[in-house]
Design an enzyme around this catalytic site. Sequence first.
Site, PDB file in Angstrom:
ATOM      1  N   CYS A 271       0.936  -0.708  -0.515  1.00 26.76           N
ATOM      2  CA  CYS A 271       0.178   0.016  -0.272  1.00 26.76           C
ATOM      3  C   CYS A 271       1.405   1.374   0.083  1.00 26.76           C
ATOM      4  O   CYS A 271       0.960   1.649  -0.855  1.00 26.76           O
ATOM      5  CB  CYS A 271      -0.984  -0.015   1.222  1.00 26.76           C
ATOM      6  SG  CYS A 271      -2.133  -1.854   1.039  1.00 26.76           S
TER       7      CYS A 271
HETATM    8  N1  SAJ Z   1       7.512   2.016   8.147  1.00 28.17           N
HETATM    9  C1  SAJ Z   1       8.663   2.688   8.497  1.00 28.17           C
HETATM   10  N2  SAJ Z   1       8.303   3.485   9.729  1.00 28.17           N
HETATM   11  C2  SAJ Z   1       7.185   3.512   9.867  1.00 28.17           C
HETATM   12  C3  SAJ Z   1       5.507   3.005   9.851  1.00 28.17           C
HETATM   13  C4  SAJ Z   1       5.682   2.355   9.040  1.00 28.17           C
HETATM   14  O1  SAJ Z   1       9.603   2.647   8.126  1.00 28.17           O
HETATM   15  O2  SAJ Z   1       7.637   4.565  11.354  1.00 28.17           O
HETATM   16  C5  SAJ Z   1       7.068   1.244   7.254  1.00 28.17           C
HETATM   17  C6  SAJ Z   1       6.700  -0.300   7.484  1.00 28.17           C
HETATM   18  O3  SAJ Z   1       7.782  -1.256   8.430  1.00 28.17           O
HETATM   19  C7  SAJ Z   1       6.296  -0.750   6.338  1.00 28.17           C
HETATM   20  C8  SAJ Z   1       5.772   0.549   5.444  1.00 28.17           C
HETATM   21  O4  SAJ Z   1       6.839   1.283   6.044  1.00 28.17           O
HETATM   22  O5  SAJ Z   1       7.609  -1.241   5.693  1.00 28.17           O
HETATM   23  C9  SAJ Z   1       4.385   0.649   5.753  1.00 28.17           C
HETATM   24  O6  SAJ Z   1       4.047   0.348   6.837  1.00 28.17           O
HETATM   25  P1  SAJ Z   1       2.593   0.781   7.536  1.00 28.17           P
HETATM   26  O7  SAJ Z   1       2.736   1.026   9.243  1.00 28.17           O
HETATM   27  O8  SAJ Z   1       1.891   1.912   6.736  1.00 28.17           O
HETATM   28  O9  SAJ Z   1       1.422  -0.567   6.967  1.00 28.17           O
HETATM   29  P2  SAJ Z   1       0.695  -1.238   6.162  1.00 28.17           P
HETATM   30  O10 SAJ Z   1       1.529  -0.989   4.734  1.00 28.17           O
HETATM   31  O11 SAJ Z   1       0.232  -3.039   6.202  1.00 28.17           O
HETATM   32  O12 SAJ Z   1      -1.233  -0.511   6.127  1.00 28.17           O
HETATM   33  C10 SAJ Z   1      -1.103   0.085   5.886  1.00 28.17           C
HETATM   34  C11 SAJ Z   1      -1.398   0.860   7.210  1.00 28.17           C
HETATM   35  N3  SAJ Z   1      -1.365   1.197   8.265  1.00 28.17           N
HETATM   36  C12 SAJ Z   1      -1.323   2.074   9.142  1.00 28.17           C
HETATM   37  O13 SAJ Z   1      -2.491   2.746   8.794  1.00 28.17           O
HETATM   38  C13 SAJ Z   1      -0.557   2.030  10.424  1.00 28.17           C
HETATM   39  C14 SAJ Z   1      -2.774   2.312   6.564  1.00 28.17           C
HETATM   40  O14 SAJ Z   1      -1.762   3.515   6.263  1.00 28.17           O
HETATM   41  C15 SAJ Z   1      -3.695   1.222   5.415  1.00 28.17           C
HETATM   42  O15 SAJ Z   1      -4.463   0.912   5.908  1.00 28.17           O
HETATM   43  C16 SAJ Z   1      -3.001   0.521   4.839  1.00 28.17           C
HETATM   44  O16 SAJ Z   1      -1.620   0.559   4.181  1.00 28.17           O
HETATM   45  C17 SAJ Z   1      -3.957   0.339   3.360  1.00 28.17           C
HETATM   46  O17 SAJ Z   1      -3.809  -0.639   3.027  1.00 28.17           O
HETATM   47  O18 SAJ Z   1      -3.626   0.766   2.684  1.00 28.17           O
END
Ligand code: SAJ
Length: 437
Positions: A271
């Site tokens: 995403c």
């Molecule tokens: N990440 C970082 N630093 C952070 C947060 C995340 O490096 O502070 C990295 C994670 O390790 C990962 C990537 O970013 O590799 C994405 O992480 P994410 O926490 O955004 O998780 P996703 O992609 O599994 O889910 C996200 C949802 N996450 C949250 O809201 C916390 C949300 O943004 C959406 O509902 C979902 O993608 C979607 O389907 O769009």
Amino acid sequence: MDLLEKLRRKQARIVVIGLGYVGLPLAVEKARAGFHVVGIDSNPDRVEMVNEGCNYIGDVVSEDLATVVSDGRLRATSSFEPVAEADVVTICVPTPLDRHKQPDTSYIERVVEASLPHLHAGQLVVLESTTYPGTTEEVIRPRIESLGLKVGEDIFLAFSPERVDPGNARYRTRNTPKVIGGVTPQCTEIAKALYESILEGDVCVVSSPRAAEMTKLLENVFRIVNISLVNELSLLCERMGIDIWEVIDAAKTKPFGYMPFYPGPGLGGHCIPLDPFYLSWKAKEYGFSTRFIELAGQINDGMPEHVVERTMELLNDRGIALRGASILLVGVAYKKDIDDLRESPAVKIGDLLLQRGALLSYHDPNIPGARMGTHELRSIPLHPDALAAADLVLITTGHSDVDYEAVVRHAQQVFDTRNATQGIQSPKIVRLGSGTK
Ligand code: SAJ
């Protein structure tokens, strides 16, 4: 009985197209609410597992799936014929990027085309897949109206973005607020009745599908930009001899006006690294350049290379060449406590290390096997001798159920890109974003 009444009485028949990490939880919630649900998926293995009541999505409660299947309220098929008997059709299919980083709406187009022969007056169609503003009205609406059905009168159409956060134990499909935007007020009213009948969370109505599509992209652009910001600052902190993790923890004490994001080895998942480019692509149609998104992508895409370069520096400081060095990756899923490898930065890092001649192994309790470059690797047990044998242990995902005290105790050196060793003091540990100069 009209559609609104069927929804309110939970007597509507619902089809969910796409039984992945969005569609299956949604199908289960709709069946739990009492609706009769048919899931449609092109993957016969998924169809078979659902019909056997076997769960394959971490965020679905296995017992809930088994119950609704055994009660006959949920079944799966690869056929689109059930669309004919459905009152509601929900589309939850992937929206990837192609190799030119261009949106690929072919999944949406394909399932809409396959549904057309079965669509009829009185139905509600809802798209949940994350996509650029305009998709619902430019890709789906014309196809439906080609049947001679008028959207808003004969048939109803809305967009409602999924907000699934894989691995989030607190917020699941059931209790996460939902945004809805219908093509007409009547479309919105009916879509609102659907989600209010299945979800505990609030339902937020916006004025159009485009507003709802943009809402989702704002949410994900917000994340990619803030993650890239803290990644950039982590590179600066390394040069300045400041510990970014200490700084973030201190900034977190501010009770307003700040929200913590953390540096990492790159950005994974299907995403956050991808969705924002649906918006930057659409913006070009309006002669607009979404510079934050482009810059965020560049910074995040550069993180795996940075981690490999720093790994080479750390080995070099010990007189060890990367070529022939044994490196043990700890954690390869794209984020902690899940079993998904998609777009995982750890896989990119592993590939880069292999290209440079490293002898690579990995341990991930959630990922038994992983392809890195041209290599098929299997997760190895985290035995003390495996840790000691590695010239360097590289923590690329900070799963909760790993004993980092033991990792540090037995390793020669630990390069921690996730601050998974937080609180452990040892000269062996070097952290991303923490400089020594
Ligand atoms: N990440 C970082 N630093 C952070 C947060 C995340 O490096 O502070 C990295 C994670 O390790 C990962 C990537 O970013 O590799 C994405 O992480 P994410 O926490 O955004 O998780 P996703 O992609 O599994 O889910 C996200 C949802 N996450 C949250 O809201 C916390 C949300 O943004 C959406 O509902 C979902 O993608 C979607 O389907 O769009």
